[in-house]
Design a protein around this motif. Structure first.
Motif, short mmCIF file in Angstrom:
data_model
loop_
_atom_site.label_atom_id
_atom_site.label_comp_id
_atom_site.label_asym_id
_atom_site.label_seq_id
_atom_site.Cartn_x
_atom_site.Cartn_y
_atom_site.Cartn_z
N CYS A 231 0.89 -1.21 -0.09
CA CYS A 231 0.01 -0.02 -0.20
C CYS A 231 0.94 1.36 -0.03
N PRO A 232 0.75 2.15 -1.07
CA PRO A 232 1.61 3.39 -0.95
C PRO A 232 0.72 4.26 0.12
N SER A 233 1.70 4.71 0.77
CA SER A 233 1.15 5.63 1.89
C SER A 233 0.43 6.98 1.48
N THR A 234 -0.79 7.50 1.78
CA THR A 234 -1.39 8.39 1.34
C THR A 234 -1.78 9.36 2.80
N GLY A 235 -2.22 10.69 2.64
CA GLY A 235 -2.17 11.52 3.73
C GLY A 235 -2.65 12.85 3.28
N TRP A 236 -3.30 13.52 4.30
CA TRP A 236 -3.64 14.90 3.93
C TRP A 236 -2.18 15.95 4.05
N GLY A 237 -2.00 16.94 2.90
CA GLY A 237 -1.17 17.78 2.95
C GLY A 237 -1.22 19.03 3.93
N MET A 238 -0.45 19.81 4.05
CA MET A 238 -0.72 21.08 4.98
C MET A 238 -1.77 22.02 4.33
N TRP A 239 -2.30 22.54 5.30
CA TRP A 239 -3.37 23.73 4.75
C TRP A 239 -2.86 24.74 4.17
N GLY B 155 -8.98 10.21 8.33
CA GLY B 155 -9.16 11.15 8.93
C GLY B 155 -10.39 11.70 8.40
N LYS B 156 -10.82 12.99 8.93
CA LYS B 156 -12.01 13.88 8.14
C LYS B 156 -11.93 14.29 6.74
N GLN B 157 -12.87 13.78 5.95
CA GLN B 157 -12.87 14.14 4.60
C GLN B 157 -13.25 15.59 4.23
N VAL B 158 -12.24 16.63 4.81
CA VAL B 158 -12.54 17.90 4.51
C VAL B 158 -11.24 18.31 3.79
N ASP B 159 -11.51 19.12 2.52
CA ASP B 159 -10.36 19.50 1.98
C ASP B 159 -10.50 21.14 1.86
N ASN B 160 -11.52 21.69 2.40
CA ASN B 160 -11.56 23.34 2.51
C ASN B 160 -12.07 23.58 3.61
N GLN B 161 -12.02 24.90 4.35
CA GLN B 161 -12.44 25.60 5.31
C GLN B 161 -12.93 26.86 4.96
N ARG B 162 -13.77 27.57 5.75
CA ARG B 162 -14.12 28.81 5.45
C ARG B 162 -14.39 29.39 6.87
N VAL C 4 -14.00 41.23 0.76
CA VAL C 4 -14.42 42.56 0.60
C VAL C 4 -13.29 43.40 1.15
N THR C 5 -13.38 44.60 0.65
CA THR C 5 -12.27 45.58 0.94
C THR C 5 -12.53 46.17 2.41
N CYS C 6 -13.81 46.15 2.86
CA CYS C 6 -14.27 46.66 4.06
C CYS C 6 -15.17 46.11 4.70
N GLY C 7 -15.68 45.94 5.84
CA GLY C 7 -16.70 45.20 6.74
C GLY C 7 -16.43 43.88 6.72
N LYS C 8 -17.20 43.01 6.70
CA LYS C 8 -17.19 41.60 7.02
C LYS C 8 -17.33 40.70 5.53
N GLY C 9 -16.46 39.68 5.59
CA GLY C 9 -16.92 38.70 4.38
C GLY C 9 -16.12 37.43 4.58
N PRO C 10 -16.51 36.63 3.72
CA PRO C 10 -15.66 35.31 3.95
C PRO C 10 -14.32 35.09 3.41
N GLN C 11 -13.62 34.26 3.96
CA GLN C 11 -12.15 33.86 3.04
C GLN C 11 -12.01 32.41 3.42
N THR C 12 -11.50 31.44 2.53
CA THR C 12 -11.25 30.20 2.25
C THR C 12 -9.77 29.77 2.34
N ARG C 13 -9.54 28.63 2.76
CA ARG C 13 -8.29 27.87 2.43
C ARG C 13 -8.42 26.14 2.05
#
Length: 379
Positions: A262-270, A307-314, A278-287
């Motif tokens: 089995c070749p080892s697999t895993g999640w990389g760094m965020w 692990g958790k099958q999550v590849d993006n966060q907000r 947005v340029t002012c106020g509140k808005g979303p950002q992701t990684r």
């Protein structure tokens, strides 16, 4: 004359001291002459040198990778720094456990862009050449045998053929030599040098018995990755010439246990957070992060990574109130409350307009038309 004052600097050259005197012994009166000479004197301080603390140089560039090629995670790189200034005159010395070198994994071409950004001389996978299994044994040998008593061959073998085959064990990868050689071969018995040596001697009592050919190579391990499986090999039975000698002794197939690699697999760094939307106020950002494999790089199927099958966060970002906003002087909590209050007011206004239109439509539909009154004719 008064005493000298303290030096204006605590240490080092360039400091000065001062002292004053006053014309009070006696003070001039009734038109008397004032005191002669200077009222203030100054001189240089004789300070000790200032303490100099220990300082480190900037980190140097990363050295070349310890290996020339390999999968992700193989090989290391080192960078170093040195002491650019030693402590003097009572300054803070360098800690005894100071870190003078750092080590990291070599940056690979299959890493996410955020991890290899600005890097040069990226590590690549080693070229893998095609590799074949060993040739199988030749198929049914030139079967006719020689009867030494009679000195003759039971049958002619010029028109018989033999076959053997092989298959790829490792396929070419990363620029290695491709599999371009033949996988099967055929030959005529008459083309075998001194083929009479390949003829079996007949048993004088009866014709040749059935026999097995040589075992073929073991097959690949059949089973799930990391779980026990089985691999098999086979051999062929060459029947005898007599009806009672048509079967061979022993099994035609063997199997044994194995474990699939089995070749080892895993999640990389965020990756770093993206810029605020947005340029002012509140808005979303992701990684995001990627599912990586040692041999194949990024995997599209995320279920292969544990692990958790999550590849993006907000998350929400706050850049402060916008210019011209009447609530610009308020803090972020007050601004958020005001925003919610205004949003609720707008929603209530929309509902009122909507409900008003519905009532108006109902009134138009449910209202009866009054009959027109005909004007009376004059009598």
């Amino acid at each position: 004359m008064a005493n000298w004052s303290n030096c204006n600097i605590a240490c080092g050259p360039g400091g000065k001291q001062k002292r004053h005197r006053y014309c009070t012994n006696p003070m001039p009166q009734n038109g008397g002459r004032p005191c002669r000479g200077r009222k203030e004197e100054s001189r240089e301080c004789k300070n000790l040198p200032c303490p100099i603390n220990c300082e480190f140089s900037q980190w140097g560039t990363w050295m070349p990778c310890s290996v020339t090629c390999g999968p992700v995670g193989h090989g290391t790189q080192i960078r170093r720094r040195h002491i650019s200034q030693k402590s003097k005159y009572g300054g803070i010395p360098c800690p005894s456990d100071s870190i003078m070198s750092e080590t990291r994994k070599c940056r690979h071409v299959n890493m996410p862009p955020s991890e290899k950004k600005g890097e040069k001389n990226l590590l690549k996978n080693c070229p893998v050449d095609c590799k074949y299994y060993e040739w199988s044994c030749w198929s049914q040998p030139c079967e006719p045998c020689i009867d030494e008593r009679r000195g003759q061959t039971r049958a002619r073998v010029e028109n018989q053929r033999q076959h053997r085959h092989r298959r790829e064990e490792v396929y070419a990868q990363y620029g290695g030599k491709e599999c371009d050689e033949e996988l099967s071969q055929t030959r005529h018995c008459k083309d075998i040098p001194d083929y009479s040596l390949g003829l079996r001697k007949c048993d004088n009592k009866d014709d040749s018995k059935a026999y097995y050919t040589e075992w073929q190579p073991w097959s690949r391990c059949a089973g799930q990755c990391g779980h026990p499986g089985f691999m098999t090999r086979i051999r062929h039975c060459q029947p005898g010439q007599q009806p009672q000698n048509m079967k061979c002794d022993g099994p035609p197939q063997e199997s044994k246990k194995c474990v699939t690699f089995c070749p080892s697999t895993g999640w990389g760094m965020w990756e770093p957070w993206t810029k605020c939307s947005v340029t002012c106020g509140k808005g979303p950002q992701t990684r995001r992060r990627r599912c990586l494999d040692e041999l194949r790089g990024e995997m599209k199927n995320r279920s292969t990574c544990a692990g958790k099958q999550v590849d993006n966060q907000r998350q929400m970002c706050d850049l402060g109130p916008c210019a011209g906003d009447p609530d610009s002087g308020m803090d972020s909590v007050t601004t958020e409350k005001t925003f919610r209050k205004k949003f609720a007011q707008r929603r209530r206004r929309r509902r009122r307009r909507k409900n008003g239109k519905r009532r108006l439509m109902k009134g138009k539909r449910g209202r009866r038309r009054r009959p027109r009154r005909r004007p009376r004719r004059p009598a």
